[in-house]
Write a protein that holds these residues in place. Structure first.
Motif, PDB file in Angstrom:
ATOM      1  N   GLY A 119      10.117  -7.271  -1.412  1.00 54.24           N
ATOM      2  CA  GLY A 119       9.727  -8.667  -1.279  1.00 54.24           C
ATOM      3  C   GLY A 119       8.860  -8.966  -0.057  1.00 54.24           C
ATOM      4  O   GLY A 119       8.219 -10.017  -0.011  1.00 54.24           O
ATOM      5  N   ASP A 120       8.823  -8.076   0.922  1.00 50.75           N
ATOM      6  CA  ASP A 120       8.007  -8.313   2.119  1.00 50.75           C
ATOM      7  C   ASP A 120       6.515  -8.165   1.812  1.00 50.75           C
ATOM      8  O   ASP A 120       6.113  -7.337   0.997  1.00 50.75           O
ATOM      9  CB  ASP A 120       8.379  -7.341   3.241  1.00 50.75           C
ATOM     10  CG  ASP A 120       9.735  -7.665   3.852  1.00 50.75           C
ATOM     11  OD1 ASP A 120      10.105  -8.857   3.872  1.00 50.75           O
ATOM     12  OD2 ASP A 120      10.416  -6.732   4.300  1.00 50.75           O
ATOM     13  N   THR A 121       5.715  -8.982   2.478  1.00 45.14           N
ATOM     14  CA  THR A 121       4.264  -8.964   2.308  1.00 45.14           C
ATOM     15  C   THR A 121       3.636  -7.971   3.270  1.00 45.14           C
ATOM     16  O   THR A 121       4.044  -7.871   4.426  1.00 45.14           O
ATOM     17  CB  THR A 121       3.679 -10.367   2.552  1.00 45.14           C
ATOM     18  OG1 THR A 121       4.284 -11.280   1.627  1.00 45.14           O
ATOM     19  CG2 THR A 121       2.178 -10.388   2.363  1.00 45.14           C
ATOM     20  N   VAL A 122       2.624  -7.239   2.785  1.00 40.85           N
ATOM     21  CA  VAL A 122       1.905  -6.270   3.611  1.00 40.85           C
ATOM     22  C   VAL A 122       0.401  -6.380   3.335  1.00 40.85           C
ATOM     23  O   VAL A 122      -0.012  -6.901   2.301  1.00 40.85           O
ATOM     24  CB  VAL A 122       2.361  -4.816   3.337  1.00 40.85           C
ATOM     25  CG1 VAL A 122       3.801  -4.603   3.749  1.00 40.85           C
ATOM     26  CG2 VAL A 122       2.153  -4.424   1.892  1.00 40.85           C
ATOM     27  N   HIS A 123      -0.384  -5.901   4.275  1.00 40.99           N
ATOM     28  CA  HIS A 123      -1.819  -5.718   4.078  1.00 40.99           C
ATOM     29  C   HIS A 123      -2.088  -4.224   4.063  1.00 40.99           C
ATOM     30  O   HIS A 123      -1.418  -3.461   4.758  1.00 40.99           O
ATOM     31  CB  HIS A 123      -2.634  -6.375   5.201  1.00 40.99           C
ATOM     32  CG  HIS A 123      -2.799  -7.830   5.038  1.00 40.99           C
ATOM     33  ND1 HIS A 123      -2.438  -8.737   6.006  1.00 40.99           N
ATOM     34  CD2 HIS A 123      -3.290  -8.566   4.017  1.00 40.99           C
ATOM     35  CE1 HIS A 123      -2.702  -9.964   5.586  1.00 40.99           C
ATOM     36  NE2 HIS A 123      -3.215  -9.881   4.378  1.00 40.99           N
ATOM     37  N   LEU A 124      -3.072  -3.817   3.279  1.00 39.81           N
ATOM     38  CA  LEU A 124      -3.481  -2.420   3.195  1.00 39.81           C
ATOM     39  C   LEU A 124      -4.983  -2.332   3.407  1.00 39.81           C
ATOM     40  O   LEU A 124      -5.705  -3.267   3.047  1.00 39.81           O
ATOM     41  CB  LEU A 124      -3.151  -1.849   1.815  1.00 39.81           C
ATOM     42  CG  LEU A 124      -1.690  -1.870   1.408  1.00 39.81           C
ATOM     43  CD1 LEU A 124      -1.551  -1.782  -0.094  1.00 39.81           C
ATOM     44  CD2 LEU A 124      -0.956  -0.733   2.071  1.00 39.81           C
ATOM     45  N   THR A 125      -5.445  -1.235   3.976  1.00 42.94           N
ATOM     46  CA  THR A 125      -6.877  -0.992   4.098  1.00 42.94           C
ATOM     47  C   THR A 125      -7.156   0.458   3.757  1.00 42.94           C
ATOM     48  O   THR A 125      -6.286   1.321   3.918  1.00 42.94           O
ATOM     49  CB  THR A 125      -7.410  -1.323   5.507  1.00 42.94           C
ATOM     50  OG1 THR A 125      -8.826  -1.145   5.510  1.00 42.94           O
ATOM     51  CG2 THR A 125      -6.785  -0.448   6.572  1.00 42.94           C
ATOM     52  N   ASN A 126      -8.369   0.711   3.275  1.00 45.13           N
ATOM     53  CA  ASN A 126      -8.768   2.081   2.984  1.00 45.13           C
ATOM     54  C   ASN A 126      -9.596   2.674   4.130  1.00 45.13           C
ATOM     55  O   ASN A 126     -10.038   3.803   4.056  1.00 45.13           O
ATOM     56  CB  ASN A 126      -9.534   2.160   1.668  1.00 45.13           C
ATOM     57  CG  ASN A 126     -10.858   1.422   1.697  1.00 45.13           C
ATOM     58  OD1 ASN A 126     -11.198   0.745   2.663  1.00 45.13           O
ATOM     59  ND2 ASN A 126     -11.607   1.541   0.620  1.00 45.13           N
ATOM     60  N   GLY A 127      -9.835   1.901   5.179  1.00 43.92           N
ATOM     61  CA  GLY A 127     -10.607   2.370   6.323  1.00 43.92           C
ATOM     62  C   GLY A 127     -12.099   2.172   6.178  1.00 43.92           C
ATOM     63  O   GLY A 127     -12.862   2.410   7.113  1.00 43.92           O
ATOM     64  N   ASP A 128     -12.552   1.735   4.994  1.00 42.02           N
ATOM     65  CA  ASP A 128     -13.973   1.494   4.746  1.00 42.02           C
ATOM     66  C   ASP A 128     -14.288   0.014   4.557  1.00 42.02           C
ATOM     67  O   ASP A 128     -15.319  -0.342   3.991  1.00 42.02           O
ATOM     68  CB  ASP A 128     -14.439   2.274   3.513  1.00 42.02           C
ATOM     69  CG  ASP A 128     -14.460   3.760   3.745  1.00 42.02           C
ATOM     70  OD1 ASP A 128     -14.759   4.184   4.878  1.00 42.02           O
ATOM     71  OD2 ASP A 128     -14.176   4.515   2.793  1.00 42.02           O
TER      72      ASP A 128
END
Length: 148
Positions: free
Chosen positions: A41-50
């Motif tokens: 249920g927790d919110t996260v952000h993700l990045t691919n580095g590009d």
């Protein structure tokens, strides 16, 4: 990504514009569950580095082996900086190398060129690449940059 948003940021090379669900494993999952104490249920952000950034929420988490299943809610491309800063320097010895890369990344340096000078003590070696990638990824996540 809004800098004031303190939602945790994680790195995943598997993230692309069409991703709707993502499995996060290994060190990133361990960090999320143990250090950040995140769970279902927790919110996260993700990045691919590009420059690609995704917002999602954790659907399931398993401790052994450490893994998170994340449902992606939104994906967007962050704009590249208007001016790219490139740092060229001889390689310092010991921990100073890590500190140089960490601080330069946090200041927004877009590229680092290791100089091989005639009187350099430390020379570039291919085995440095993995360590540098870990340092750069960690520094970029800390200051919430979507480009490594």
């Amino acid at each position: 990504m809004n800098p004031a948003d303190l939602t945790p940021l994680f790195f995943s090379a598997d993230l692309d514009a069409g991703t709707r669900e993502l499995a996060l494993a290994g060190e990133e999952a361990i960090h999320a569950m143990r250090s950040r104490r995140l769970g279902e249920g927790d919110t996260v952000h993700l990045t691919n580095g590009d420059g690609l950034v995704a917002r999602g929420h954790i659907v399931s988490a398993t401790r052994a082996p450490a893994a998170l299943n994340i449902a992606i809610d939104a994906v967007h491309e962050s704009a590249p900086p208007a001016t790219e800063v490139i740092l060229a320097s001889a390689l310092p010895r010991g921990d100073r190398q890590q500190t140089l890369l960490d601080m330069a990344t946090q200041l927004g340096v877009g590229a680092f060129i290791p100089l091989d000078c005639a009187r350099s003590v430390v020379r570039w070696q291919a085995r440095m690449a993995d360590r540098w990638h870990r340092v750069l990824t960690s520094a970029a996540k800390q200051c919430r940059q979507s480009r490594i």
